[in-house]
Design a protein around this motif. Structure first.
Motif, PDB file in Angstrom:
ATOM      1  N   ILE A   1       0.809  -1.232   0.037  1.00 43.25           N
ATOM      2  CA  ILE A   1      -0.059   0.114  -0.035  1.00 43.25           C
ATOM      3  C   ILE A   1       0.891   1.321   0.057  1.00 43.25           C
ATOM      4  O   ILE A   1       2.016   1.277   0.865  1.00 43.25           O
ATOM      5  CB  ILE A   1      -0.895  -0.033   1.140  1.00 43.25           C
ATOM      6  CG1 ILE A   1      -2.006   1.185   1.282  1.00 43.25           C
ATOM      7  CG2 ILE A   1      -0.322  -0.070   2.484  1.00 43.25           C
ATOM      8  CD1 ILE A   1      -2.953   1.261   2.256  1.00 43.25           C
ATOM      9  N   LEU A   2       0.626   1.971  -0.824  1.00 41.48           N
ATOM     10  CA  LEU A   2       1.307   3.261  -0.886  1.00 41.48           C
ATOM     11  C   LEU A   2       0.416   4.499  -0.758  1.00 41.48           C
ATOM     12  O   LEU A   2      -0.531   4.758  -1.711  1.00 41.48           O
ATOM     13  CB  LEU A   2       1.923   3.351  -2.473  1.00 41.48           C
ATOM     14  CG  LEU A   2       2.963   2.355  -2.601  1.00 41.48           C
ATOM     15  CD1 LEU A   2       3.220   2.409  -4.080  1.00 41.48           C
ATOM     16  CD2 LEU A   2       3.989   2.393  -1.757  1.00 41.48           C
ATOM     17  N   THR A   3       0.620   5.164   0.288  1.00 42.20           N
ATOM     18  CA  THR A   3      -0.018   6.485   0.791  1.00 42.20           C
ATOM     19  C   THR A   3       0.385   7.575   0.882  1.00 42.20           C
ATOM     20  O   THR A   3       1.225   7.667   1.998  1.00 42.20           O
ATOM     21  CB  THR A   3      -1.163   5.903   1.985  1.00 42.20           C
ATOM     22  OG1 THR A   3      -1.750   4.669   1.685  1.00 42.20           O
ATOM     23  CG2 THR A   3      -2.099   6.999   2.503  1.00 42.20           C
ATOM     24  N   PRO A   4       0.467   8.602   0.062  1.00 44.23           N
ATOM     25  CA  PRO A   4       1.328   9.693   0.221  1.00 44.23           C
ATOM     26  C   PRO A   4       1.014  10.529   1.652  1.00 44.23           C
ATOM     27  O   PRO A   4       1.931  11.114   2.187  1.00 44.23           O
ATOM     28  CB  PRO A   4       0.921  10.593  -0.632  1.00 44.23           C
ATOM     29  CG  PRO A   4       0.239   9.815  -1.825  1.00 44.23           C
ATOM     30  CD  PRO A   4      -0.356   8.432  -1.042  1.00 44.23           C
ATOM     31  N   ASP A   5      -0.177  10.570   2.357  1.00 43.48           N
ATOM     32  CA  ASP A   5      -0.508  11.142   3.286  1.00 43.48           C
ATOM     33  C   ASP A   5       0.254  10.660   4.504  1.00 43.48           C
ATOM     34  O   ASP A   5       0.547  11.384   5.326  1.00 43.48           O
ATOM     35  CB  ASP A   5      -2.018  11.111   3.604  1.00 43.48           C
ATOM     36  CG  ASP A   5      -3.095  12.063   2.834  1.00 43.48           C
ATOM     37  OD1 ASP A   5      -2.245  12.720   2.111  1.00 43.48           O
ATOM     38  OD2 ASP A   5      -4.024  11.838   2.690  1.00 43.48           O
ATOM     39  N   GLU A   6       0.270   9.471   4.588  1.00 44.49           N
ATOM     40  CA  GLU A   6       1.300   8.970   5.666  1.00 44.49           C
ATOM     41  C   GLU A   6       2.808   9.126   5.432  1.00 44.49           C
ATOM     42  O   GLU A   6       3.726   9.002   6.430  1.00 44.49           O
ATOM     43  CB  GLU A   6       1.358   7.351   5.511  1.00 44.49           C
ATOM     44  CG  GLU A   6      -0.271   6.782   5.994  1.00 44.49           C
ATOM     45  CD  GLU A   6      -0.336   5.363   5.936  1.00 44.49           C
ATOM     46  OE1 GLU A   6       0.519   4.513   5.399  1.00 44.49           O
ATOM     47  OE2 GLU A   6      -1.245   4.887   6.185  1.00 44.49           O
ATOM     48  N   TRP A   7       3.380   9.769   4.484  1.00 49.55           N
ATOM     49  CA  TRP A   7       4.663  10.349   4.187  1.00 49.55           C
ATOM     50  C   TRP A   7       4.930  11.629   4.293  1.00 49.55           C
ATOM     51  O   TRP A   7       5.557  12.237   5.064  1.00 49.55           O
ATOM     52  CB  TRP A   7       5.196   9.841   3.009  1.00 49.55           C
ATOM     53  CG  TRP A   7       4.977   8.438   2.411  1.00 49.55           C
ATOM     54  CD1 TRP A   7       4.493   7.570   2.479  1.00 49.55           C
ATOM     55  CD2 TRP A   7       6.724   7.780   2.478  1.00 49.55           C
ATOM     56  NE1 TRP A   7       4.940   6.391   2.430  1.00 49.55           N
ATOM     57  CE2 TRP A   7       6.414   6.542   2.340  1.00 49.55           C
ATOM     58  CE3 TRP A   7       8.023   8.107   2.497  1.00 49.55           C
ATOM     59  CZ2 TRP A   7       7.265   5.346   2.194  1.00 49.55           C
ATOM     60  CZ3 TRP A   7       8.780   7.005   2.475  1.00 49.55           C
ATOM     61  CH2 TRP A   7       8.437   5.678   2.196  1.00 49.55           C
ATOM     62  N   MET A   8       3.842  12.641   3.970  1.00 45.57           N
ATOM     63  CA  MET A   8       3.847  14.058   3.893  1.00 45.57           C
ATOM     64  C   MET A   8       4.281  14.576   5.282  1.00 45.57           C
ATOM     65  O   MET A   8       4.896  15.409   5.474  1.00 45.57           O
ATOM     66  CB  MET A   8       2.729  14.602   3.241  1.00 45.57           C
ATOM     67  CG  MET A   8       2.539  14.462   1.714  1.00 45.57           C
ATOM     68  SD  MET A   8       3.996  15.102   0.884  1.00 45.57           S
ATOM     69  CE  MET A   8       3.898  16.695   1.175  1.00 45.57           C
ATOM     70  N   ILE A   9       3.359  13.998   6.262  1.00 47.97           N
ATOM     71  CA  ILE A   9       3.306  14.837   7.698  1.00 47.97           C
ATOM     72  C   ILE A   9       4.519  14.537   8.110  1.00 47.97           C
ATOM     73  O   ILE A   9       5.349  15.141   8.770  1.00 47.97           O
ATOM     74  CB  ILE A   9       2.191  14.527   8.325  1.00 47.97           C
ATOM     75  CG1 ILE A   9       0.915  15.333   7.690  1.00 47.97           C
ATOM     76  CG2 ILE A   9       1.972  15.017   9.960  1.00 47.97           C
ATOM     77  CD1 ILE A   9      -0.580  14.938   8.286  1.00 47.97           C
ATOM     78  N   PRO A  10       5.275  13.213   8.381  1.00 48.79           N
ATOM     79  CA  PRO A  10       6.388  12.962   8.976  1.00 48.79           C
ATOM     80  C   PRO A  10       7.597  13.522   8.190  1.00 48.79           C
ATOM     81  O   PRO A  10       8.549  14.114   8.893  1.00 48.79           O
ATOM     82  CB  PRO A  10       6.472  11.234   8.828  1.00 48.79           C
ATOM     83  CG  PRO A  10       5.059  10.796   8.729  1.00 48.79           C
ATOM     84  CD  PRO A  10       4.293  11.842   7.953  1.00 48.79           C
ATOM     85  N   LEU A  11       7.630  13.713   7.009  1.00 51.70           N
ATOM     86  CA  LEU A  11       8.576  14.310   6.311  1.00 51.70           C
ATOM     87  C   LEU A  11       8.718  15.769   6.275  1.00 51.70           C
ATOM     88  O   LEU A  11       9.716  16.394   6.288  1.00 51.70           O
ATOM     89  CB  LEU A  11       8.665  13.700   4.713  1.00 51.70           C
ATOM     90  CG  LEU A  11       9.000  12.332   4.565  1.00 51.70           C
ATOM     91  CD1 LEU A  11       8.816  11.911   3.146  1.00 51.70           C
ATOM     92  CD2 LEU A  11      10.461  11.913   5.152  1.00 51.70           C
ATOM     93  N   PHE A  12       7.497  16.304   5.965  1.00 48.17           N
ATOM     94  CA  PHE A  12       7.345  17.777   5.900  1.00 48.17           C
ATOM     95  C   PHE A  12       6.611  18.598   6.656  1.00 48.17           C
ATOM     96  O   PHE A  12       6.469  19.803   6.880  1.00 48.17           O
ATOM     97  CB  PHE A  12       7.036  18.026   4.192  1.00 48.17           C
ATOM     98  CG  PHE A  12       7.912  17.254   3.033  1.00 48.17           C
ATOM     99  CD1 PHE A  12       8.936  17.507   3.114  1.00 48.17           C
ATOM    100  CD2 PHE A  12       7.117  16.100   2.548  1.00 48.17           C
ATOM    101  CE1 PHE A  12       9.925  16.834   2.099  1.00 48.17           C
ATOM    102  CE2 PHE A  12       7.782  15.803   1.458  1.00 48.17           C
ATOM    103  CZ  PHE A  12       9.182  15.700   1.362  1.00 48.17           C
TER     104      PHE A  12
END
Length: 174
Positions: free
Chosen positions: A30-41
């Motif tokens: 599963i690839l979910t950008p929302d799970e990456w955006m907040i931790p990264l940016f």
């Protein structure tokens, strides 16, 4: 044949919940950008970084398909052009693509977003009533032919192919 499940819908439609179910049912990445955006940016858009992140996730998903792993792409894909480009890329990777559209009425959307913001504020971002109204004007609802997986039309005028269009939309794809 491997399968990419492409989640389509507005915030609060239940895309990520359904994406997790599909990933479990089909042994999919599963690839979910929302799970990456907040931790990264620390924010959902971050000056175009979401497009860059989505390009990398799409590239990873295509490689997973080539390696025989099913993928759930939880982008939302508001435009028909985005969906067509992804379908074309998935076909070129030798896989199938299934569009999973989750419509949501405005009241349900507001209630789900309010619940998410109160229950898991560190995993979401603020969305105003004006944001929700504006996003509804941008969203292109898929029709029955598109959802049925019928022929993918050509890219918008000025583009020689979907790969070129996609590389412009998601700069880190190629």
């Amino acid at each position: 044949m491997t399968m990419l499940f492409l989640m389509i819908g507005l915030p609060g439609a239940g895309k990520t919940t359904r994406a997790r179910q599909l990933a479990e049912e089909h042994g999919a990445l599963i690839l979910t950008p929302d799970e990456w955006m907040i931790p990264l940016f620390g924010e959902p858009e971050a000056d175009g970084k979401r497009d860059v992140l989505e390009g990398r996730l799409l590239r990873l998903g295509l490689e997973a398909l080539r390696l025989g792993t099913n993928v759930v792409l939880d982008f939302g894909c508001w435009s028909r052009d985005e969906r067509s480009a992804i379908r074309c890329l998935v076909e070129s990777a030798g896989a199938d693509c299934r569009l999973v559209y989750l419509p949501v009425d405005h009241e349900t959307q507001r209630a789900r977003i309010a619940h998410r913001q109160s229950a898991t504020p560190d995993q979401t971002f603020p969305m105003s009533e004006a944001d929700l109204a504006h996003w509804r004007t941008l969203f292109e609802e898929p029709d029955a032919a598109e959802l049925g997986g019928h022929e993918i039309g050509g890219p918008p005028p000025g583009w020689s192919g979907w790969l070129e269009w996609a590389a412009d939309r998601w700069p880190s794809l190629t």
